[in-house]
Design a protein around this motif. Structure first.
Motif, PDB file in Angstrom:
ATOM      1  N   TYR A 152       0.833  -1.203   0.000  1.00 44.45           N
ATOM      2  CA  TYR A 152       0.000   0.000   0.000  1.00 44.45           C
ATOM      3  C   TYR A 152       0.875   1.264   0.000  1.00 44.45           C
ATOM      4  O   TYR A 152       0.530   2.271  -0.612  1.00 44.45           O
ATOM      5  N   ASP A 153       2.008   1.180   0.706  1.00 40.58           N
ATOM      6  CA  ASP A 153       2.849   2.348   0.970  1.00 40.58           C
ATOM      7  C   ASP A 153       3.882   2.501  -0.151  1.00 40.58           C
ATOM      8  O   ASP A 153       4.672   1.595  -0.407  1.00 40.58           O
ATOM      9  N   LYS A 154       3.886   3.666  -0.804  1.00 43.81           N
ATOM     10  CA  LYS A 154       4.773   3.814  -1.969  1.00 43.81           C
ATOM     11  C   LYS A 154       6.244   3.727  -1.573  1.00 43.81           C
ATOM     12  O   LYS A 154       7.085   3.303  -2.379  1.00 43.81           O
ATOM     13  N   ASP A 155       6.581   4.082  -0.342  1.00 46.73           N
ATOM     14  CA  ASP A 155       7.985   3.979   0.082  1.00 46.73           C
ATOM     15  C   ASP A 155       8.392   2.513   0.316  1.00 46.73           C
ATOM     16  O   ASP A 155       9.552   2.151   0.119  1.00 46.73           O
ATOM     17  N   SER A 156       7.443   1.687   0.741  1.00 52.74           N
ATOM     18  CA  SER A 156       7.731   0.241   0.827  1.00 52.74           C
ATOM     19  C   SER A 156       7.967  -0.302  -0.584  1.00 52.74           C
ATOM     20  O   SER A 156       8.856  -1.129  -0.801  1.00 52.74           O
ATOM     21  N   VAL A 157       7.159   0.170  -1.526  1.00 56.15           N
ATOM     22  CA  VAL A 157       7.310  -0.283  -2.915  1.00 56.15           C
ATOM     23  C   VAL A 157       8.699   0.102  -3.427  1.00 56.15           C
ATOM     24  O   VAL A 157       9.411  -0.705  -4.037  1.00 56.15           O
ATOM     25  N   GLU A 158       9.124   1.350  -3.114  1.00 57.69           N
ATOM     26  CA  GLU A 158      10.457   1.801  -3.540  1.00 57.69           C
ATOM     27  C   GLU A 158      11.540   0.949  -2.888  1.00 57.69           C
ATOM     28  O   GLU A 158      12.537   0.590  -3.524  1.00 57.69           O
ATOM     29  N   ALA A 159      11.352   0.628  -1.587  1.00 63.86           N
ATOM     30  CA  ALA A 159      12.334  -0.201  -0.877  1.00 63.86           C
ATOM     31  C   ALA A 159      12.445  -1.555  -1.586  1.00 63.86           C
ATOM     32  O   ALA A 159      13.549  -2.037  -1.881  1.00 63.86           O
ATOM     33  N   THR A 160      11.299  -2.144  -1.903  1.00 66.61           N
ATOM     34  CA  THR A 160      11.308  -3.461  -2.570  1.00 66.61           C
ATOM     35  C   THR A 160      11.967  -3.352  -3.945  1.00 66.61           C
ATOM     36  O   THR A 160      12.708  -4.247  -4.364  1.00 66.61           O
ATOM     37  N   ARG A 161      11.719  -2.215  -4.620  1.00 65.07           N
ATOM     38  CA  ARG A 161      12.354  -2.037  -5.946  1.00 65.07           C
ATOM     39  C   ARG A 161      13.874  -1.988  -5.818  1.00 65.07           C
ATOM     40  O   ARG A 161      14.599  -2.436  -6.712  1.00 65.07           O
ATOM     41  N   THR A 162      14.362  -1.437  -4.700  1.00 62.34           N
ATOM     42  CA  THR A 162      15.815  -1.382  -4.489  1.00 62.34           C
ATOM     43  C   THR A 162      16.372  -2.800  -4.428  1.00 62.34           C
ATOM     44  O   THR A 162      17.383  -3.111  -5.064  1.00 62.34           O
ATOM     45  N   LEU A 163      15.717  -3.679  -3.671  1.00 66.68           N
ATOM     46  CA  LEU A 163      16.195  -5.063  -3.586  1.00 66.68           C
ATOM     47  C   LEU A 163      16.009  -5.781  -4.925  1.00 66.68           C
ATOM     48  O   LEU A 163      16.857  -6.566  -5.341  1.00 66.68           O
ATOM     49  N   HIS A 164      14.896  -5.474  -5.577  1.00 68.53           N
ATOM     50  CA  HIS A 164      14.607  -6.070  -6.881  1.00 68.53           C
ATOM     51  C   HIS A 164      15.734  -5.742  -7.861  1.00 68.53           C
ATOM     52  O   HIS A 164      16.259  -6.615  -8.549  1.00 68.53           O
ATOM     53  N   SER A 165      16.145  -4.449  -7.875  1.00 72.05           N
ATOM     54  CA  SER A 165      17.168  -4.084  -8.862  1.00 72.05           C
ATOM     55  C   SER A 165      18.548  -4.594  -8.458  1.00 72.05           C
ATOM     56  O   SER A 165      19.429  -4.703  -9.300  1.00 72.05           O
ATOM     57  N   SER A 166      18.723  -4.941  -7.181  1.00 69.94           N
ATOM     58  CA  SER A 166      20.029  -5.485  -6.780  1.00 69.94           C
ATOM     59  C   SER A 166      20.097  -6.991  -7.034  1.00 69.94           C
ATOM     60  O   SER A 166      21.156  -7.603  -6.931  1.00 69.94           O
ATOM     61  N   SER A 167      18.946  -7.578  -7.352  1.00 65.26           N
ATOM     62  CA  SER A 167      18.920  -9.026  -7.548  1.00 65.26           C
ATOM     63  C   SER A 167      19.478  -9.392  -8.923  1.00 65.26           C
ATOM     64  O   SER A 167      19.211  -8.716  -9.912  1.00 65.26           O
ATOM     65  N   THR A 168      20.254 -10.463  -8.954  1.00 67.91           N
ATOM     66  CA  THR A 168      20.826 -10.872 -10.235  1.00 67.91           C
ATOM     67  C   THR A 168      19.778 -11.601 -11.079  1.00 67.91           C
ATOM     68  O   THR A 168      19.972 -11.816 -12.262  1.00 67.91           O
ATOM     69  N   SER A 169      18.667 -12.003 -10.451  1.00 65.59           N
ATOM     70  CA  SER A 169      17.629 -12.686 -11.242  1.00 65.59           C
ATOM     71  C   SER A 169      16.270 -12.060 -10.937  1.00 65.59           C
ATOM     72  O   SER A 169      15.530 -12.542 -10.098  1.00 65.59           O
TER      73      SER A 169
END
Ligand SMILES: C[S@@+](CC[C@H](N)C(=O)[O-])C[C@H]1O[C@@H](n2cnc3c(N)ncnc32)[C@H](O)[C@@H]1O
Length: 274
Positions: free
Chosen positions: A73-90
């Motif tokens: 729900y929280d756009k900052d949580s979404v941004e946090a998850t995107r940070t991990l997403h973009s650091s993931s090799t897969s």
């Protein structure tokens, strides 16, 4: 209708990610594997509903989940998850977006998943039982539902609801003071307990979390609802689920954790028979 004040979960998650270590990421993976009693999620789909920092979505990917959908729900949580997403090799077939468990239209477009994971979320939606009603339709026949819900401690829970409401309505310096006092008290109590039981001080927190950010999340987490272990198992069993595992906090503060298994016939059929 006036909007209830809400805790800014996402800001806390973003701070948490600033100092996350490889050990915490490994802990998150083994905690997920232990909770699900599964060494691998290969060929499975995983819905992280209320993904927070995204650490569990990443853990699911590390365990081999084929398709992951993370939303919060929280756009900052979404941004946090995107940070991990973009650091993931897969990061293939792993989507991250803003969405709410209280938005029936949004949920109806998600489809079904082998595992629906909503740890520490539905009690913060402001509509816990309404959200609980909507979870079965997100799960594949034979799939799992993982929820963690704050334990009902009666009067103590009501007192915490007041403290949390005061916290979210307070200016930042007051919030820092409330969280600081709670963190000190909780750390002192834990240290005393470790001394008495000769427990290792080096033990890291389970699920890869951090003491300070957990404390902030606890004192601030509002809206805040609670349920007893029995209320939760009765509810999901009445929807046709089998209770596979309960990690209970007993009468203490914290989340009871549940793993439910959906029947192998579609859940919609089970519901319509009731
Ligand atoms: C305590 S955190 C738990 C995060 C994550 N599930 C975990 O296990 O670390 C609760 C999360 O639920 C999210 N949340 C609250 N209401 C929500 C809603 N209606 N829909 C989706 N997410 C919501 C918050 O923004 C927050 O990120």
């Amino acid at each position: 209708m006036t909007e209830e004040p809400r805790f800014k979960f996402g800001k806390n998650w973003q701070n948490f990610l600033e100092s996350i270590s490889d050990e915490q990421l490994r802990n998150a993976s083994s905690a997920l594997s232990n909770l699900l009693d599964a060494e691998s999620l290969e060929d499975e789909s995983f819905l992280d509903a209320g993904c927070g920092s995204g650490i569990v979505s990443l853990a699911a990917r590390q365990l081999g989940a084929e398709r992951i959908h993370s939303f919060d729900y929280d756009k900052d949580s979404v941004e946090a998850t995107r940070t991990l997403h973009s650091s993931s090799t897969s990061a293939d077939d792993w989507t991250v977006e803003q969405g709410s468990l209280t938005d029936a239209d949004y949920l109806s477009k998600l489809g079904r998943f082998d595992t629906v994971y909503s740890w520490g979320v539905i009690h913060h939606t402001g509509a816990m039982w309404q959200v609980a009603e909507s979870l079965p339709s997100l799960i594949n026949p034979g799939g799992r539902l993982v929820v963690a819900i704050y334990n009902d401690q009666g009067t103590l829970s009501s007192l915490w609801r007041i403290i949390k409401k005061v916290y979210v309505k307070s200016p930042s310096p007051v919030q820092l003071a409330i969280a600081g006092v709670y963190f000190l008290l909780a750390s002192t109590a834990r240290t005393a307990k470790n001394l008495i039981t000769l427990h290792s001080f080096r033990r890291t927190r389970s699920r890869g979390m951090s003491g300070w950010h957990d404390a902030v999340d606890w004192v601030g987490g509002y809206p805040f609802e609670v349920a007893s272990r029995k209320q939760v198992t009765d509810f999901f069993e009445s929807k046709g689920f089998t209770t596979e595992k309960v990690l209970s906090v007993g009468s203490r503060q914290g989340c009871n954790q549940f793993v439910f298994r959906a029947q192998s016939s579609p859940m919609a059929e089970v519901q319509s028979k009731q």
